[in-house]
Design an enzyme around this catalytic site. Sequence first.
Site, PDB file in Angstrom:
ATOM      1  N   CYS A 111       0.826  -1.213   0.000  1.00  0.00           N
ATOM      2  CA  CYS A 111       0.000   0.000   0.000  1.00  0.00           C
ATOM      3  C   CYS A 111       0.855   1.256   0.000  1.00  0.00           C
ATOM      4  O   CYS A 111       1.318   1.710   1.053  1.00  0.00           O
ATOM      5  CB  CYS A 111      -0.922  -0.014   1.205  1.00  0.00           C
ATOM      6  SG  CYS A 111      -1.895   1.482   1.341  1.00  0.00           S
ATOM      7  N   CYS A 159      -0.498   4.130   2.095  1.00  0.00           N
ATOM      8  CA  CYS A 159      -0.311   4.001   3.545  1.00  0.00           C
ATOM      9  C   CYS A 159       1.148   4.261   3.935  1.00  0.00           C
ATOM     10  O   CYS A 159       1.421   4.893   4.940  1.00  0.00           O
ATOM     11  CB  CYS A 159      -0.656   2.599   4.029  1.00  0.00           C
ATOM     12  SG  CYS A 159      -2.092   1.873   3.286  1.00  0.00           S
ATOM     13  N   ASP A 160       2.082   3.730   3.149  1.00  0.00           N
ATOM     14  CA  ASP A 160       3.478   3.665   3.604  1.00  0.00           C
ATOM     15  C   ASP A 160       4.457   4.521   2.807  1.00  0.00           C
ATOM     16  O   ASP A 160       5.616   4.656   3.195  1.00  0.00           O
ATOM     17  CB  ASP A 160       3.956   2.201   3.558  1.00  0.00           C
ATOM     18  CG  ASP A 160       3.097   1.310   4.443  1.00  0.00           C
ATOM     19  OD1 ASP A 160       2.618   1.813   5.475  1.00  0.00           O
ATOM     20  OD2 ASP A 160       2.893   0.144   4.094  1.00  0.00           O
TER      21      ASP A 160
END
Length: 319
Positions: free
Chosen positions: A136, A139-140
């Site tokens: 992701c 997200c990261d």
Amino acid sequence: MTQDYKTKVLIIGSGPAGYTAAIYAARAGLNPMMVAGIEPGGQLMITTEVENYPGFAEIQGPQLMENMREQAEKVGTQIVSDMIVDVDFDNRPFTAKDDSGNTYTADTVIISTGAKARWLGLDSEYKFQGLGVSACATCDGFFFRDQHVAVIGGGNSAVEEALFLTNFCSKVTLVHRRDELRAEKVMQDRLFANEKVEVVWDSVVEEVVGVGHGEGDTPGMTGIRVKNVKTDEISEIECQGMFVAIGHDPATQLFKDKLDMDDEGYLIVEPGTPRTKIAGVFAAGDVADKIYRQAVTAAGMGCMAALDADKYLSVNGSH
Ligand code: NDP
């Protein structure tokens, strides 16, 4: 304390399909209940800009889902933040149980559990999850500012993630197992025009290399070993992150041996409808669609499922 809920329409899952089903069912006066799952909002929660949802020239995925949730609640959907762990479709009314032990008795069920990211299946990929390996970028990606990362895959997700990562990273190497991308042409054009992106063709990841937990002072991946599938040549790409974007698997484990599925686990519905083999049980969105897999097509199927549930309830006298 556990509860016994009763509803005319139980919606399992909270992506675009589930919320749209909820909006239509609520507006039909069916007082639907939705059990939202552990990742409420589904895949759009981990995407960035959405430019192809009609009516929204540009909106962030999580915002779009928040709008849908608010709309579903506003028209009367009761949303429970839990996860369904068991269903019984053999007896009517249908029943379901959530992770907290609550039970749901439902005249109809709409399944909209979506699909999940797929992994390469390497031991080293697992070893370095959280140490550089992710599925992701949204997200990261932030953690890889000014670093070099690799993205694996050749579809729209891989290209979208690669482009997103160029906002943070110094360099993004896209590794694809063939010599052409599956992604839409407009996405490819954007990718090839981006100076931070390099594409490594015909190559698969053999191993993620680096320092694991307990193996040194500064655990983290330091690169990936890739093999050219045409020449068998092995090379190492030095990078601090690897984002796997190779597609998805439908979240249908719960329905194994209860509903018909295809080889890849997608629920089988009567063509052109959301109807499963069990009258009163419907499937909508990515869980039953491996071809289109768009937020807007999922929403469309959610709408169809709610309309069909309404019709089923009218015919069967429980409206
Ligand atoms: P896709 O199935 O479209 O693409 C998966 C990619 O990963 C393919 O290029 C495939 O290679 C590769 N791949 C699969 N398995 C492996 C493996 N084991 N090792 C190496 N590579 C592998 O999935 P996406 O998640 O990209 O997209 C899913 C759907 O969502 C699509 O319909 C897409 O259009 C849509 N989507 C739309 C977006 C948008 O409109 N903004 C954004 C993201 C997704 P190969 O090509 O060789 O099969």
